[in-house]
Design a protein around this motif. Structure first.
Motif, PDB file in Angstrom:
ATOM      1  N   THR A   1       0.832  -1.205   0.000  1.00 17.86           N
ATOM      2  CA  THR A   1       0.000   0.000   0.000  1.00 17.86           C
ATOM      3  C   THR A   1       0.871   1.261   0.000  1.00 17.86           C
ATOM      4  O   THR A   1       0.461   2.309  -0.483  1.00 17.86           O
ATOM      5  N   ASN A   2       2.054   1.119   0.542  1.00 17.95           N
ATOM      6  CA  ASN A   2       2.932   2.287   0.668  1.00 17.95           C
ATOM      7  C   ASN A   2       3.993   2.380  -0.420  1.00 17.95           C
ATOM      8  O   ASN A   2       4.866   3.245  -0.366  1.00 17.95           O
ATOM      9  N   LEU A   3       3.915   1.486  -1.401  1.00 19.68           N
ATOM     10  CA  LEU A   3       4.837   1.604  -2.536  1.00 19.68           C
ATOM     11  C   LEU A   3       4.350   2.716  -3.474  1.00 19.68           C
ATOM     12  O   LEU A   3       3.142   2.948  -3.565  1.00 19.68           O
ATOM     13  N   PRO A   4       5.258   3.380  -4.176  1.00 25.79           N
ATOM     14  CA  PRO A   4       4.801   4.404  -5.111  1.00 25.79           C
ATOM     15  C   PRO A   4       4.065   3.790  -6.298  1.00 25.79           C
ATOM     16  O   PRO A   4       4.308   2.636  -6.650  1.00 25.79           O
ATOM     17  N   ARG A   5       3.181   4.564  -6.870  1.00 21.99           N
ATOM     18  CA  ARG A   5       2.414   4.037  -7.987  1.00 21.99           C
ATOM     19  C   ARG A   5       3.221   4.061  -9.293  1.00 21.99           C
ATOM     20  O   ARG A   5       2.866   3.417 -10.279  1.00 21.99           O
ATOM     21  N   GLY A   6       4.290   4.805  -9.302  1.00 25.34           N
ATOM     22  CA  GLY A   6       5.167   4.833 -10.471  1.00 25.34           C
ATOM     23  C   GLY A   6       6.545   5.255 -10.013  1.00 25.34           C
ATOM     24  O   GLY A   6       6.691   5.836  -8.942  1.00 25.34           O
ATOM     25  N   VAL A   7       7.571   4.928 -10.807  1.00 27.51           N
ATOM     26  CA  VAL A   7       8.932   5.347 -10.458  1.00 27.51           C
ATOM     27  C   VAL A   7       9.334   6.433 -11.450  1.00 27.51           C
ATOM     28  O   VAL A   7       9.565   6.145 -12.622  1.00 27.51           O
ATOM     29  N   PRO A   8       9.385   7.696 -10.985  1.00 27.88           N
ATOM     30  CA  PRO A   8       9.667   8.782 -11.917  1.00 27.88           C
ATOM     31  C   PRO A   8      11.036   8.637 -12.569  1.00 27.88           C
ATOM     32  O   PRO A   8      11.979   8.185 -11.933  1.00 27.88           O
ATOM     33  N   GLY A   9      11.108   8.987 -13.853  1.00 33.53           N
ATOM     34  CA  GLY A   9      12.405   9.067 -14.533  1.00 33.53           C
ATOM     35  C   GLY A   9      12.917   7.770 -15.116  1.00 33.53           C
ATOM     36  O   GLY A   9      13.942   7.768 -15.803  1.00 33.53           O
ATOM     37  N   VAL A  10      12.237   6.646 -14.864  1.00 32.55           N
ATOM     38  CA  VAL A  10      12.733   5.382 -15.417  1.00 32.55           C
ATOM     39  C   VAL A  10      12.405   5.346 -16.921  1.00 32.55           C
ATOM     40  O   VAL A  10      11.239   5.436 -17.305  1.00 32.55           O
TER      41      VAL A  10
END
Ligand SMILES: C[S@@+](CC[C@H](N)C(=O)[O-])C[C@H]1O[C@@H](n2cnc3c(N)ncnc32)[C@H](O)[C@@H]1O
Length: 537
Positions: free
Chosen positions: A162-171
């Motif tokens: 639940t606390n993971l980001p929904r996307g990884v910016p910049g990948v």
């Protein structure tokens, strides 16, 4: 149908960036891009009604550290002095909640809190994991992450997910076609395409066929390319290989909130019974960010796996592929001439071929990757010593100049063979660097202007081709792509400067004091392009 656990939104201003969201449209853009390399557009993924990604919704912007801490404590772990901080451009991170001394244990995570996989897992999941080639370890762990996400509140890792980001910016796997084009550096662009292509094939040929089969570990949910892309990006940017390369990687809740620095003040260490701890490496004052080193990584790795780069990264390098044609092009560009003043023609006489084979630049066990830069703290280590040795060999007029001297001697930058040989070799290397610079569609100055937001006049942009790539940067991904390639050009410019310094020292008869060499050992394999999750790290 299992309930999906929503992941959190990217933090702070990053949450505003809609292009971080994992959408089918975004993948369609990427797929169109590599579709040009032979993948039919009719194979583009559609948003499956029951797909994990299309049903996911963000739970909130801020990772809930008290909730994660409570979960860790319920599982017999400890959190002593680490708390959340917003680090702006680098997202959320950890900071010291109090002054701590070196060796202080900030977080202790028992094995039950490590998201990994092993013999006790669902055999259907393990058999799916087995379908992933062993070097793609990140993708194996990504399947477990998806499996746990689909278990919803029944998962031991529900709080973490639940606390993971929904996307990884910049990948760059999620870049638009223009942002990908702006990278303009094949070792990375090709690796991105390879990742996208593998994801696409695996999603189509394995995941899409699972629902309704006895081997489906996902309870009938279609796991599409977007869901797999999300999981892979989470793994590549957060997983640790705590048990070495021969064991599955693991995600370490809360510890994986720590950001990267090459001068870290914290470290992850193994503890008894499979637990791991985050420890203070230095004295840390309350409020200071807790920073880990993700490794002595080039910008290629940082960019591909984590979605950021480090300016003037001492471990960054420019990769070149050796062949005699590269040296010949360098000789032409640098106007190196033979004894009668004609353009130097490099010929691969048998004795030259034998020496290049000894250098592992030719022959059956050849490893032709060369690196300029990447020498870490030795800032003078820019020229790959195998490149120098090859240039010395190729410009030698007679066999006796080079044969029998030994590979180490041929590679030693502080021991020229002769002034004439060295002058020609250094000029060829300068030519090779100039060729590498000319392979980019823009100059460093043009990149710096783009990054500064200066829209150049058509005259400043140069050719039509350059004008096309000199359009203003539309978003953070495009900005990052240009930053990344500008760093490569800075390495090449510094290498040119070093070669010029060596040349003038030689012509002034000065004795060189430094080794000035890339740290590649004799015959050792140069650092490869990033392949985390797609190979060893
Ligand atoms: C292991 S996570 C750290 C926690 C993360 N910042 C978050 O908000 O969840 C790694 C990610 O943090 C960011 N990051 C870590 N160190 C960084 C740095 N030195 N500069 C920029 N971004 C960084 C990158 O987005 C990277 O993919």
């Amino acid at each position: 149908m299992p309930r999906l656990i929503p992941a959190r939104q990217p933090p702070g201003q990053l949450a505003m960036r809609s292009h971080f969201l994992i959408t089918t449209r975004r993948w369609a853009v990427s797929l169109t891009n590599y579709g040009r390399a032979g993948v039919s557009r009719t194979h583009r993924p559609s948003a499956a009604v029951s797909s994990l990604s299309s049903a996911a919704a963000p739970s909130g912007d801020v990772p809930d550290v008290p909730e994660l801490t409570a979960w860790i404590q319920r599982n017999a772990g400890r959190v002593d002095g680490a708390t959340l901080v917003n680090l702006g451009a680098s997202g959320w991170g950890l900071k010291a909640a109090q002054d701590v001394q070196p060796g202080h244990r900030l977080i202790m995570l028992p094995a039950a809190c490590h998201l990994t996989y092993g013999v006790n897992d669902d055999p259907r999941l393990l058999s799916l994991v087995d379908k992933v080639p062993s070097d793609l370890w990140g993708a194996k762990l990504a399947l477990q992450l998806i499996y746990q996400r689909l278990r919803g509140p029944n998962s031991q890792f529900a709080t973490y997910i639940t606390n993971l980001p929904r996307g990884v910016p910049g990948v760059p796997m999620f870049f638009s076609k223009r942002a990908l084009d702006l990278i303009d550096y094949p070792p990375v662009s090709q690796q991105v395409q390879k990742r996208c292509r593998w994801l696409f094939t695996f999603s189509q040929q394995v995941l899409a066929k699972l629902p309704g089969t006895p081997g489906d570990p996902f309870g009938g949910v279609t796991v599409d390319i977007n869901a797999m892309g999300w999981a892979l990006a989470c793994v590549s940017s957060r997983a640790f290989r705590t048990r070495g390369p021969s064991h599955p990687a693991a995600m370490l809740p809360l510890i994986d909130m720590a950001n990267h620095s090459f001068a870290p003040n914290a470290e992850v260490l193994p503890l008894d019974s499979g637990a791991v701890g985050l420890f203070a490496k230095t004295k840390i004052a309350a409020g200071e960010p807790l920073l880990l080193s993700y490794g002595k990584l080039s910008n290629d790795f940082l960019f591909m796996d984590y979605g950021f780069i480090v300016l003037d990264n001492p471990y960054d390098s420019v990769q070149l592929r050796f062949d005699v044609g590269l040296l010949q092009a360098g000789a032409l560009v640098a106007n190196v001439t033979d004894a009668v003043g004609a353009p130097l023609e490099l010929s691969l006489a048998p004795w030259r071929l034998a020496l290049l084979t000894e250098l592992r630049l030719a022959g059956p066990s050849a490893d032709t990757e060369l690196n300029l830069g990447g020498g870490g703290s030795d800032s003078s280590a820019l020229v790959d010593r195998r490149l120098l040795a090859a240039a010395r060999i190729m410009v030698a007029r007679q066999e006796g100049e080079v044969v029998g001297r030994g590979v180490e001697r041929l590679c030693a930058i502080d021991r020229p063979l002769s002034k004439e040989n060295e002058m020609a070799a250094l000029r060829i290397i300068a030519g090779v660097v100039a060729v590498a610079l000319s392979n980019f569609r823009t100059t460093l100055d043009q990149d710096l202007a783009l990054l500064a937001g200066e829209v150049p006049t058509p005259a400043a942009a140069g050719s039509d081709a350059a004008a096309d790539v000199m359009l203003p940067l539309a978003n953070d991904d495009e900005f990052l792509a240009v930053r990344f390639r500008a760093e490569k050009k800075k390495i090449l410019s510094r290498t040119l400067q070093q070669v010029a310094d060596l040349t003038s020292a030689l012509s002034n008869g000065e004795v060189r004091q430094t080794t000035g060499l890339a740290s590649t050992k004799k015959g050792s394999k140069p650092v490869p392009a990033t392949n985390k999750g797609f190979g060893k790290k």
